[in-house]
Design a protein around this motif. Sequence first.
Motif, mmCIF file in Angstrom:
data_model
loop_
_atom_site.group_PDB
_atom_site.id
_atom_site.type_symbol
_atom_site.label_atom_id
_atom_site.label_comp_id
_atom_site.label_asym_id
_atom_site.label_seq_id
_atom_site.Cartn_x
_atom_site.Cartn_y
_atom_site.Cartn_z
ATOM 1 N N PHE A 1 41.204 -93.114 136.869
ATOM 2 C CA PHE A 1 40.053 -92.724 136.050
ATOM 3 C C PHE A 1 38.799 -93.057 136.837
ATOM 4 O O PHE A 1 38.502 -94.235 137.072
ATOM 5 N N ARG B 1 39.904 -87.510 135.842
ATOM 6 C CA ARG B 1 41.217 -88.141 135.765
ATOM 7 C C ARG B 1 42.004 -87.651 136.973
ATOM 8 O O ARG B 1 42.029 -86.455 137.251
ATOM 9 N N ALA C 1 43.427 -93.667 126.737
ATOM 10 C CA ALA C 1 42.402 -93.343 127.728
ATOM 11 C C ALA C 1 42.351 -91.851 128.037
ATOM 12 O O ALA C 1 41.281 -91.312 128.318
ATOM 13 N N ARG C 2 43.486 -91.181 127.975
ATOM 14 C CA ARG C 2 43.497 -89.728 128.226
ATOM 15 C C ARG C 2 42.618 -88.981 127.220
ATOM 16 O O ARG C 2 42.104 -87.907 127.517
ATOM 17 N N ILE D 1 34.038 -91.377 131.758
ATOM 18 C CA ILE D 1 35.126 -90.834 132.568
ATOM 19 C C ILE D 1 34.653 -89.521 133.182
ATOM 20 O O ILE D 1 34.403 -88.549 132.477
#
Length: 168
Positions: A134, A124, A62-63, A121
């Motif tokens: 997120f 973060r 996800a990063r 996104i």
Amino acid sequence: MTGRDPELVAFTEPPDGTMYVVTAAADGVRAGCLVGFASQCSIHPPRFVVWLSTANHTLRVAREASHLAVHVLGGDQRELAEVFGTQCGARVDKFARVSWRPSADGAPVLSEARAWFVGRIEQRVEGGGDHVGFLLAPVEQSPDRNAGPAPRLLALRDVEGLTPGHPA
């Protein structure tokens, strides 16, 4: 904080809230996990936040992702929840065990989910704890399934006995 402060138990014990499956894809890698920390956080503009564990393989994917897919399951979909809640995606291809398709932005969408949305996104949020937030702006959602009463959604009580795929 060490031990359990009786004054805080009401706030730290998890409620029997909705559980979600969050999926991501980046650089040819797919990942997904069962998530209990998630919520709508804005009406105008619509925003939703999901929190992924720092111990989780999904966080690493996800990063690098631009979008995440957030799915709700029915209370009768424990087996699907088990796939994403008990296996570590670094060792097992969870998507080989389920029906899915890529969204327009590449996030894996689970075919059997009761409802889902894909969110871009926006931010973060390093929470300083064991989860990263997120902030998502919805860009795609499941078709309206307005055929009869809404099913009971998968809740914490439905998955309490599952053994996580990694330490919490």
